[in-house]
Design an enzyme around this catalytic site. Structure first.
Site, PDB file in Angstrom:
ATOM      1  N   GLU A  30       0.787  -1.057  -0.249  1.00 54.06           N
ATOM      2  CA  GLU A  30       0.142   0.011   0.097  1.00 54.06           C
ATOM      3  C   GLU A  30       0.827   1.258  -0.151  1.00 54.06           C
ATOM      4  O   GLU A  30       0.274   2.468  -0.323  1.00 54.06           O
ATOM      5  CB  GLU A  30      -0.728   0.073   1.269  1.00 54.06           C
ATOM      6  CG  GLU A  30      -2.067  -1.087   1.169  1.00 54.06           C
ATOM      7  CD  GLU A  30      -2.532  -1.144   2.775  1.00 54.06           C
ATOM      8  OE1 GLU A  30      -3.616  -1.584   2.817  1.00 54.06           O
ATOM      9  OE2 GLU A  30      -1.830  -1.331   3.661  1.00 54.06           O
ATOM     10  N   GLY A  96     -12.154  -4.547   2.812  1.00 55.35           N
ATOM     11  CA  GLY A  96     -13.510  -5.379   2.339  1.00 55.35           C
ATOM     12  C   GLY A  96     -14.470  -4.582   2.075  1.00 55.35           C
ATOM     13  O   GLY A  96     -14.694  -3.644   3.091  1.00 55.35           O
ATOM     14  N   MET A 191      -8.468  -3.141   9.211  1.00 53.98           N
ATOM     15  CA  MET A 191      -7.654  -3.606  10.521  1.00 53.98           C
ATOM     16  C   MET A 191      -7.017  -2.428  11.270  1.00 53.98           C
ATOM     17  O   MET A 191      -6.556  -2.888  12.233  1.00 53.98           O
ATOM     18  CB  MET A 191      -6.814  -5.060  10.273  1.00 53.98           C
ATOM     19  CG  MET A 191      -7.884  -6.166   9.782  1.00 53.98           C
ATOM     20  SD  MET A 191      -6.881  -7.569   9.272  1.00 53.98           S
ATOM     21  CE  MET A 191      -6.344  -8.053  10.997  1.00 53.98           C
ATOM     22  N   GLU A 192      -6.968  -1.347  10.694  1.00 54.11           N
ATOM     23  CA  GLU A 192      -6.127  -0.400  11.379  1.00 54.11           C
ATOM     24  C   GLU A 192      -6.516   1.169  11.374  1.00 54.11           C
ATOM     25  O   GLU A 192      -6.258   1.585  12.454  1.00 54.11           O
ATOM     26  CB  GLU A 192      -5.003  -0.216  10.423  1.00 54.11           C
ATOM     27  CG  GLU A 192      -4.028  -1.309  10.390  1.00 54.11           C
ATOM     28  CD  GLU A 192      -4.619  -2.335   9.308  1.00 54.11           C
ATOM     29  OE1 GLU A 192      -5.266  -1.894   8.413  1.00 54.11           O
ATOM     30  OE2 GLU A 192      -4.097  -3.492   9.108  1.00 54.11           O
ATOM     31  N   ASP A 215     -11.979  -6.679  -1.797  1.00 55.25           N
ATOM     32  CA  ASP A 215     -12.427  -7.964  -1.558  1.00 55.25           C
ATOM     33  C   ASP A 215     -13.859  -7.575  -1.266  1.00 55.25           C
ATOM     34  O   ASP A 215     -14.113  -6.646  -0.584  1.00 55.25           O
ATOM     35  CB  ASP A 215     -11.717  -8.927  -0.561  1.00 55.25           C
ATOM     36  CG  ASP A 215     -11.456  -8.301   0.771  1.00 55.25           C
ATOM     37  OD1 ASP A 215     -10.253  -7.780   0.827  1.00 55.25           O
ATOM     38  OD2 ASP A 215     -12.273  -8.361   1.396  1.00 55.25           O
TER      39      ASP A 215
HETATM   40  N1  SAH Z   1      -0.558 -11.842   6.767  1.00 54.46           N
HETATM   41  C1  SAH Z   1      -1.076 -10.638   5.603  1.00 54.46           C
HETATM   42  C2  SAH Z   1      -2.308 -10.068   6.405  1.00 54.46           C
HETATM   43  C3  SAH Z   1      -3.107  -9.069   5.624  1.00 54.46           C
HETATM   44  S1  SAH Z   1      -4.433  -8.710   6.341  1.00 54.46           S
HETATM   45  C4  SAH Z   1       0.083  -9.764   5.657  1.00 54.46           C
HETATM   46  O1  SAH Z   1       0.766  -9.415   6.547  1.00 54.46           O
HETATM   47  O2  SAH Z   1      -0.123  -9.276   4.255  1.00 54.46           O
HETATM   48  C5  SAH Z   1      -5.412  -7.676   5.218  1.00 54.46           C
HETATM   49  C6  SAH Z   1      -5.002  -6.206   5.298  1.00 54.46           C
HETATM   50  O3  SAH Z   1      -6.038  -5.615   4.241  1.00 54.46           O
HETATM   51  C7  SAH Z   1      -4.909  -5.335   6.668  1.00 54.46           C
HETATM   52  O4  SAH Z   1      -4.280  -4.240   6.594  1.00 54.46           O
HETATM   53  C8  SAH Z   1      -6.483  -4.788   6.276  1.00 54.46           C
HETATM   54  O5  SAH Z   1      -6.804  -3.516   7.114  1.00 54.46           O
HETATM   55  C9  SAH Z   1      -6.829  -4.842   4.852  1.00 54.46           C
HETATM   56  N2  SAH Z   1      -8.185  -5.711   4.650  1.00 54.46           N
HETATM   57  C10 SAH Z   1      -8.353  -5.927   3.212  1.00 54.46           C
HETATM   58  N3  SAH Z   1      -9.682  -6.656   3.179  1.00 54.46           N
HETATM   59  C11 SAH Z   1     -10.020  -6.908   4.529  1.00 54.46           C
HETATM   60  C12 SAH Z   1     -11.153  -7.685   5.135  1.00 54.46           C
HETATM   61  N4  SAH Z   1     -11.988  -8.533   4.228  1.00 54.46           N
HETATM   62  N5  SAH Z   1     -11.230  -7.666   6.578  1.00 54.46           N
HETATM   63  C13 SAH Z   1     -10.222  -7.130   6.965  1.00 54.46           C
HETATM   64  N6  SAH Z   1      -9.204  -6.349   6.621  1.00 54.46           N
HETATM   65  C14 SAH Z   1      -8.967  -6.391   5.464  1.00 54.46           C
END
Ligand code: SAH
Length: 247
Positions: A30, A96, A191-192, A215
């Site tokens: 990103e 998402g 997630m942030e 997604d």
């Molecule tokens: N182990 C992986 C984890 C990725 S988590 C890694 O280190 O790349 C997914 C990331 O995309 C998170 O930062 C979150 O903010 C975002 N994200 C995208 N789609 C998401 C969803 N359906 N639910 C939660 N977070 C999502």
């Protein structure tokens, strides 16, 4: 050196720092392209997080990849505020979708952020209440959000404003998705952003969250995400680059 000189120097430094635009993304995918736009790059590593300062289109910027989830996001935001004093912080990245109005690569803009996994309702609080600041929805900076909306529309992306929900979970389940929509009326999940928002809120730093859809946050999302994370990240970068010229 006289005391007068010292005072003048410290005031000058403060002013210089306050002009910085803070940019936080969770993942390298990103943030790499955004960092690639920076001139005069300088890295400072604090608690394992790299803060890169420099200029993009002549504007002073501090950018960081915070890592996944609310704890890393909170750490990064607090450190950025204490060490670099940005005038505002913008969280960019992917999310998402929780609404039919946003498909893959479209742009969700937060009016406010919620923490969908914050729940002390068993002892009488409303679901999602952030005790201490005693709010559920953390408001984004209104002026900044309007500028972002104008920016996104000028780039002809499909977009929607609303609540974005954060939690320490990759949402990949129809029932969970419905819960977040019904409970919080959210348009996207990630997630942030809310952790960044909470830290900005207590420090009175204006903030905003821009997320491109990667997604569908349902039983299909573990398939969508790896396929679309790059195109979504590219779109959030396009928005960020144009936005910097408007700030
Ligand atoms: N182990 C992986 C984890 C990725 S988590 C890694 O280190 O790349 C997914 C990331 O995309 C998170 O930062 C979150 O903010 C975002 N994200 C995208 N789609 C998401 C969803 N359906 N639910 C939660 N977070 C999502």
């Amino acid at each position: 050196m006289s005391v007068k000189n010292l005072v003048v120097m410290s005031t000058g430094r403060g002013k210089e720092k306050k002009s910085m635009i803070g940019i936080i993304g969770a993942m390298s995918v990103e943030m790499e392209a955004i960092k690639g736009l920076m001139d005069n790059k300088q890295d400072t590593v604090i608690s394992g997080i790299t803060f890169t300062t420099g200029q993009i289109h002549g504007k002073d910027v501090v950018a960081a990849v915070c890592g996944i989830g609310k704890v890393f996001a909170g750490m990064c935001t607090q450190t950025m505020i204490l060490k670099f004093a940005p005038k505002q912080i913008i969280n960019v990245g992917v999310a998402g979708t929780l609404t039919k109005d946003l498909g893959i690569a479209d742009i969700a803009i937060a009016d406010n952020m919620v923490e969908h996994d914050m729940d002390t309702s068993a002892i009488g609080d409303p679901v999602g209440l952030i005790s201490g600041i005693n709010i559920i929805e953390i408001p984004c900076d209104e002026a900044l959000v309007s500028t972002i909306e104008n920016c996104v529309k000028s780039l002809s992306f499909n977009t929607k404003r609303g609540t974005i929900a954060s939690g320490d979970q990759f949402v990949a389940d129809k029932a969970k998705k419905e819960y977040i929509v019904n409970q919080f009326g959210a348009i996207a999940c990630e997630m942030e952003g809310a952790a960044i928002g909470q830290v900005c809120y207590v420090n009175k730093v204006p903030f905003a969250v821009i997320r491109a859809i990667s997604d569908s946050a349902d039983n299909q999302s573990h398939m969508d995400y790896p396929e679309f994370v790059k195109i979504a990240s590219a779109n959030s970068t396009k928005v960020m680059e144009k936005l910097i010229t408007m700030l």
